[in-house]
Design an enzyme around this catalytic site. Structure first.
Site, PDB file in Angstrom:
ATOM      1  CE  LYS A   1      -2.266  -0.959   3.869  1.00 60.44           C
ATOM      2  NZ  LYS A   1      -1.729  -2.259   4.322  1.00 60.44           N
TER       3      LYS A   1
ATOM      4  NE  ARG B   1      -4.398  -1.342  10.129  1.00 61.04           N
ATOM      5  CZ  ARG B   1      -3.313  -0.786   9.605  1.00 61.04           C
ATOM      6  NH1 ARG B   1      -3.324   0.458   9.202  1.00 61.04           N
ATOM      7  NH2 ARG B   1      -2.208  -1.491   9.453  1.00 61.04           N
TER       8      ARG B   1
ATOM      9  NE  ARG C   1       7.129  -3.039   6.303  1.00 61.38           N
ATOM     10  CZ  ARG C   1       5.807  -2.862   6.242  1.00 61.38           C
ATOM     11  NH1 ARG C   1       5.233  -2.464   5.135  1.00 61.38           N
ATOM     12  NH2 ARG C   1       5.056  -3.090   7.301  1.00 61.38           N
TER      13      ARG C   1
ATOM     14  NE  ARG D   1       6.359  -0.402  10.506  1.00 62.42           N
ATOM     15  CZ  ARG D   1       5.233  -0.314   9.807  1.00 62.42           C
ATOM     16  NH1 ARG D   1       5.226   0.246   8.616  1.00 62.42           N
ATOM     17  NH2 ARG D   1       4.120  -0.804  10.306  1.00 62.42           N
TER      18      ARG D   1
ATOM     19  NE  ARG E   1       1.813  -4.335  11.575  1.00 63.59           N
ATOM     20  CZ  ARG E   1       2.799  -4.222  10.694  1.00 63.59           C
ATOM     21  NH1 ARG E   1       3.958  -4.804  10.916  1.00 63.59           N
ATOM     22  NH2 ARG E   1       2.625  -3.531   9.600  1.00 63.59           N
TER      23      ARG E   1
END
Ligand code: AMP
Length: 191
Positions: free
Chosen positions: A14, A89, A128, A134, A145
């Site tokens: 996204k 969400r 990532r 992160r 998540r």
């Protein structure tokens, strides 16, 4: 106005695709995840409030998220359109967004869901994490998540489908091919 929701699970692409779409269609990028991270980095009171929730991979409560999103839209009174990335969400967020846009004489033009398998997501996020560092990309937090996505966020899809606003694009493949497919869907809205 062209108001798009780019929808998909964590790691669907996204953020990457939004960056390309805002250039092409002159849209304002509203990523609630980015805004939260900026608050955390700057240690604002909102940042302190959500830090732990995000680190654990849970969703931030709707009331906080919706208020923040509305503020962000208000900051851009001359926008030609928005691309919402990571919002809504929950169905409550989707309804709040519809109401807010209606009060401002506009609406969601379309919602594009990036379709990606869970296996591909896990691989992408592992990569990532090496780059982003992160904390919420770590395996156990990512699991949470993805659970949040499949338990709460997925219900946003029928909400928009019932309004005839939902399109799906295959999110696996090279970035340019996916971008071209997204552009084709958006050009149909403009046609
Ligand atoms: P993202 O960068 O979109 O994956 O968002 C990172 C984290 O921020 C999420 O795992 C949630 O903890 C929080 N977050 C971002 N957007 C929302 C939202 N619309 N509702 C609730 N929590 C959110």
């Amino acid at each position: 106005m062209l108001n798009l929701v780019l929808f998909g699970p964590p790691g669907a692409g996204k953020g990457t695709q939004s960056e390309k779409l805002i250039d092409k269609y002159r849209l304002v990028h509203v990523s609630t995840g980015d805004i939260f991270r900026s608050h955390i980095k700057n240690q604002t009171s909102l940042g302190q409030q959500v830090n732990q929730i995000i680190a654990e991979g849970n969703l931030v409560p709707d009331s906080i998220t919706i208020a923040m999103l509305e503020e962000e839209i208000k900051k851009n009174p001359h926008a030609e359109g928005f691309i919402f990335d990571g919002f809504p969400r929950t169905v409550a967020q989707a309804k709040a967004l519809d109401n807010f846009l209606m009060d401002n004489n506009t609406s969601i033009t379309g919602v594009i869901a990036l379709d990606v398998t869970e296996e591909e997501l896990t691989q992408r996020i592992a990569k990532r994490q090496e780059i982003s560092g992160r904390a919420d990309d770590a395996a156990d937090k990512l699991k949470k998540r993805i659970e949040e996505y499949f338990s709460k966020t997925i219900h946003v899809l029928p909400y928009y489908d019932e309004q005839g606003k939902l399109s799906k694009v295959n999110g696996i493949g090279d970035i340019e091919t996916i971008f071209a497919e997204l552009s084709a869907v958006i050009d149909e809205y403009n046609a």
